[in-house]
Design a protein around this motif. Sequence first.
Motif, PDB file in Angstrom:
ATOM      1  N   ALA A 273      10.721  14.015  14.030  1.00 53.69           N
ATOM      2  CA  ALA A 273      10.280  15.225  14.723  1.00 53.69           C
ATOM      3  C   ALA A 273      11.091  16.385  14.170  1.00 53.69           C
ATOM      4  CB  ALA A 273      10.486  15.096  16.227  1.00 53.69           C
ATOM      5  N   THR A 274      10.422  17.429  13.678  1.00 53.77           N
ATOM      6  CA  THR A 274      11.145  18.530  13.038  1.00 53.77           C
ATOM      7  C   THR A 274      10.722  19.877  13.600  1.00 53.77           C
ATOM      8  OG1 THR A 274       9.650  19.056  11.186  1.00 53.77           O
ATOM      9  CG2 THR A 274      11.061  17.130  10.943  1.00 53.77           C
ATOM     10  N   ASN A 275      11.720  20.706  13.863  1.00 53.53           N
ATOM     11  CA  ASN A 275      11.518  22.020  14.455  1.00 53.53           C
ATOM     12  C   ASN A 275      12.076  23.083  13.524  1.00 53.53           C
ATOM     13  OD1 ASN A 275      11.221  24.239  16.151  1.00 53.53           O
ATOM     14  ND2 ASN A 275      12.845  23.642  17.552  1.00 53.53           N
ATOM     15  N   HIS A 276      11.310  24.158  13.321  1.00 54.88           N
ATOM     16  CA  HIS A 276      11.833  25.301  12.575  1.00 54.88           C
ATOM     17  C   HIS A 276      12.130  26.408  13.575  1.00 54.88           C
ATOM     18  CE1 HIS A 276      12.598  27.624   8.932  1.00 54.88           C
ATOM     19  NE2 HIS A 276      12.091  28.656   9.593  1.00 54.88           N
ATOM     20  N   GLY A 277      13.427  26.625  13.865  1.00 55.72           N
ATOM     21  CA  GLY A 277      13.797  27.640  14.829  1.00 55.72           C
ATOM     22  C   GLY A 277      15.032  28.394  14.395  1.00 55.72           C
ATOM     23  N   HIS A 278      14.962  29.728  14.407  1.00 52.38           N
ATOM     24  CA  HIS A 278      16.112  30.570  14.056  1.00 52.38           C
ATOM     25  C   HIS A 278      16.992  30.850  15.270  1.00 52.38           C
ATOM     26  CE1 HIS A 278      13.964  32.533  10.336  1.00 52.38           C
ATOM     27  NE2 HIS A 278      13.755  31.233  10.420  1.00 52.38           N
ATOM     28  N   GLU A 279      16.543  30.478  16.460  1.00 52.26           N
ATOM     29  CA  GLU A 279      17.238  30.836  17.690  1.00 52.26           C
ATOM     30  C   GLU A 279      18.614  30.151  17.768  1.00 52.26           C
ATOM     31  OE1 GLU A 279      13.061  31.428  17.732  1.00 52.26           O
ATOM     32  OE2 GLU A 279      14.146  29.545  17.522  1.00 52.26           O
ATOM     33  N   PRO A 280      19.603  30.766  18.515  1.00 52.20           N
ATOM     34  CA  PRO A 280      19.476  31.999  19.304  1.00 52.20           C
ATOM     35  C   PRO A 280      19.498  33.266  18.457  1.00 52.20           C
ATOM     36  CG  PRO A 280      21.669  31.100  19.552  1.00 52.20           C
ATOM     37  CD  PRO A 280      20.890  30.092  18.750  1.00 52.20           C
ATOM     38  N   GLU A 281      20.268  33.281  17.398  1.00 51.63           N
ATOM     39  CA  GLU A 281      20.203  34.315  16.362  1.00 51.63           C
ATOM     40  C   GLU A 281      20.599  33.621  15.072  1.00 51.63           C
ATOM     41  OE1 GLU A 281      19.073  37.377  16.470  1.00 51.63           O
ATOM     42  OE2 GLU A 281      18.709  37.379  18.628  1.00 51.63           O
ATOM     43  N   MET A 297      14.233  14.734  24.412  1.00 51.40           N
ATOM     44  CA  MET A 297      12.901  14.343  24.888  1.00 51.40           C
ATOM     45  C   MET A 297      12.073  13.736  23.758  1.00 51.40           C
ATOM     46  SD  MET A 297      11.946  17.572  27.370  1.00 51.40           S
ATOM     47  CE  MET A 297      10.226  17.055  27.582  1.00 51.40           C
ATOM     48  N   THR A 298      12.169  14.307  22.557  1.00 50.05           N
ATOM     49  CA  THR A 298      11.402  13.747  21.436  1.00 50.05           C
ATOM     50  C   THR A 298      11.894  12.343  21.096  1.00 50.05           C
ATOM     51  OG1 THR A 298      12.808  14.667  19.671  1.00 50.05           O
ATOM     52  CG2 THR A 298      11.006  16.062  20.486  1.00 50.05           C
ATOM     53  N   ASP A 304      12.707   8.791  15.810  1.00 51.66           N
ATOM     54  CA  ASP A 304      13.913   8.132  15.312  1.00 51.66           C
ATOM     55  C   ASP A 304      14.936   9.135  14.824  1.00 51.66           C
ATOM     56  OD1 ASP A 304      13.219   5.058  15.200  1.00 51.66           O
ATOM     57  OD2 ASP A 304      11.428   6.150  14.575  1.00 51.66           O
ATOM     58  N   VAL A 305      14.499  10.365  14.597  1.00 56.06           N
ATOM     59  CA  VAL A 305      15.397  11.432  14.178  1.00 56.06           C
ATOM     60  C   VAL A 305      14.756  12.757  14.565  1.00 56.06           C
ATOM     61  CG1 VAL A 305      14.391  11.474  11.865  1.00 56.06           C
ATOM     62  CG2 VAL A 305      16.635  12.480  12.220  1.00 56.06           C
ATOM     63  N   TYR A 306      15.588  13.735  14.938  1.00 55.93           N
ATOM     64  CA  TYR A 306      15.150  15.098  15.230  1.00 55.93           C
ATOM     65  C   TYR A 306      15.903  16.024  14.284  1.00 55.93           C
ATOM     66  CZ  TYR A 306      14.615  19.581  17.725  1.00 55.93           C
ATOM     67  OH  TYR A 306      14.339  20.877  18.054  1.00 55.93           O
ATOM     68  N   LEU A 307      15.168  16.912  13.618  1.00 60.10           N
ATOM     69  CA  LEU A 307      15.788  17.836  12.671  1.00 60.10           C
ATOM     70  C   LEU A 307      15.359  19.261  12.977  1.00 60.10           C
ATOM     71  CD1 LEU A 307      14.324  15.343  10.646  1.00 60.10           C
ATOM     72  CD2 LEU A 307      16.196  16.196   9.297  1.00 60.10           C
ATOM     73  N   ARG A 323      20.453   7.561  17.673  1.00 58.81           N
ATOM     74  CA  ARG A 323      19.555   8.277  16.755  1.00 58.81           C
ATOM     75  C   ARG A 323      20.088   9.686  16.507  1.00 58.81           C
ATOM     76  NH1 ARG A 323      13.544   6.102  18.704  1.00 58.81           N
ATOM     77  NH2 ARG A 323      14.124   3.894  18.595  1.00 58.81           N
ATOM     78  N   PRO A 324      19.978  10.161  15.267  1.00 59.10           N
ATOM     79  CA  PRO A 324      20.598  11.451  14.931  1.00 59.10           C
ATOM     80  C   PRO A 324      19.754  12.652  15.333  1.00 59.10           C
ATOM     81  CG  PRO A 324      19.646  10.459  12.972  1.00 59.10           C
ATOM     82  CD  PRO A 324      19.450   9.470  14.080  1.00 59.10           C
ATOM     83  N   ILE A 325      20.451  13.680  15.796  1.00 56.01           N
ATOM     84  CA  ILE A 325      19.868  14.995  16.029  1.00 56.01           C
ATOM     85  C   ILE A 325      20.621  15.975  15.133  1.00 56.01           C
ATOM     86  CG2 ILE A 325      19.506  16.861  17.687  1.00 56.01           C
ATOM     87  CD1 ILE A 325      19.443  14.738  19.904  1.00 56.01           C
ATOM     88  N   PHE A 326      19.904  16.576  14.207  1.00 54.57           N
ATOM     89  CA  PHE A 326      20.497  17.576  13.312  1.00 54.57           C
ATOM     90  C   PHE A 326      20.114  18.956  13.836  1.00 54.57           C
ATOM     91  CE2 PHE A 326      19.729  13.817  10.704  1.00 54.57           C
ATOM     92  CZ  PHE A 326      20.933  13.653  10.053  1.00 54.57           C
TER      93      PHE A 326
END
Length: 461
Positions: A273-281, A297-298, A304-307, A323-326
Motif C-alpha cells: 500500500a503506497t501513499n504520496h503525501g507531502h503533509e504536514p509540510e 489500518m492498511t 505487508d508493507v506501507y510506503l 510489517r514495515p511502515i516507511f
Amino acid sequence: MVPVESSIYSTEEQVHEFDTVGSTATNVADGFTMAAVGDLLYARPVTKGHYPGLRDVLRIFNGADVTFGNLETNILDFESNGCPQAEYGGAYLIGSPELARDLRAMGFNLVSRANNHTLDWGVEGMRETTRLLDRSGIAHAGAGENLAQARAARFLETPRGRVALVSFAATFEPMARACDPAGEAPGRPGLSAIRLTKSIVVPAKMLDSLRQVREILPWYAPPPDDPSRVVINEVIFKSGKKAGYSYDPNPRDMDEIIRNVRRGKQLSDFCLATNHGHEPEECIPEPPDYEQRFARMTIDAGADVYLNHGPHHVRGIEIYKGRPIFYGLGNFFNQDLRTPVGADMYEAHGKDPRLDSDADVTAHEMAVGYPMAEGFVPLSASLYYESIISVARYEKNRLAELRLHPIELRRSERLANRGVPRLAPESQGRAVLERVRKLSEPFGTSIVIEDGVGLIRLQTN
C-alpha cells in the motif's frame, strides 16, 4: 437446494475455506525480497549514459523479486500526446518515451502512479504513460479511466509469489481526482485520492482571539456547533498543545482504499500500500498526525508493507505487527531536466519564454523553498539529494531483515548530470542512516549500522 448432509465438505473444511478468503497472512516462498525506493523524479534515460557509480547502486536490486518506486513523472512524446495543464503539481514533470524501457533495464517492475504530477500533461499524458509502462512489462497502479480503476490493486507475478500494489495520494491537484460514473454522467479519468481536511493547531488563548476576530468580521454567522474550532474563510483553526497542522481523512476515501487493500491481498500473496503525501509540510521530518493510524489500518487489512514517498526526504520507519511502515524513503532520482516547461510555470517564476530558458525556470524553482524555525530550506538543499534504498528479505512468511543502503544524488554536479543516484561516501552515508535511526526511535524501531548499511533484524521463529 442441496441438503446440508449431502455437502462434499465437512464443517471444518467449510470454515477453513472461509477463513482463507479473509486471511491477511503473508504467503511467499522463503527468500522473497522486496527492494523499495522513494520518488523517481526522472526525465532522461540513464542506463546507457555516463554516471560513474550507478551500476553499484543497481546491483542492490539484483535478485529482488520486487523493485518498487513512485513514478513521479509522465512518460510521453509531447509533440503527439498531451499538453501542459493550467493546473499542475508545482512543475511540469515529463520524461522521454525511452524512460519505461530504461526503468525496466534498471530492474524496476512495479511503480505507483498516484501523485501530484499524474495529470501535469493531461489525460492524454496519463494514458500514454500507461501505454508505455504496459509495453515495457512494468506493473503499475493508482491511475485509471475512472475511480474504480484508479483505486484497484494491480498485480505482478514473481517466482516466489504474486504481488499486489494499491496506490493512492494525499497530495494531488483537485482536477486530477478520478471519479466513478453517476447516472448518465461518465466517470472521470485520474488518480486514486485520499482527501484530507486540514486544520491549523494553535494555543487555546490564540483560538479565543481568533473567535473574536471571526465575530467582528462583516460576514459573521453563528458559531459552529463544535466549540473546539474556529472557521474563518474556510480555514479551520483548533486548539492544541503544540502549534502545527492536523488532518482528518475523508471517511469514504479511507473505506474504499482499505477495501481495495483487502481485495488486493485476497487475490495475491504479498501486498504493498503506497501513499504520496507531502503533509504536514514538505521539509518537516515527522509524518502528519493521521498517517500512523491509517498506515496501521492498511496493514490490518492485509498490506505487508506501507510506503509513503511524498516528502522527498527520509523519515522514520516503524515495524507494526512485524510489517514495515516507511514514512518517507526520499528521492531515488532528482533529475532537474524539466523540459519543455509550460507557459504557466514561466509566469509563476517571473520568467519570459522569449528570453529565458527552461533551465532558468528550473533554477529559480529550486531556489524556492520552505521557511523553518532553523532557517530557510530551498529545494536545492542536500536534504532532497540524500536518501536510502530499502531491501526487505522474508523467511517463513515473516520479515527477517531490512537493509538500508544510503545513496546521494550528485547534488554538486551541473544541472545536466545531477539527480542520479550513487552510493553515498562513508561519512555522508552514516549521517543519512543516523538521521533515519533517530527519526525511527519514536516508533520503537532499532536500527544498527554495520559496514555502511542500516540493519533492522526481526525474529522469524
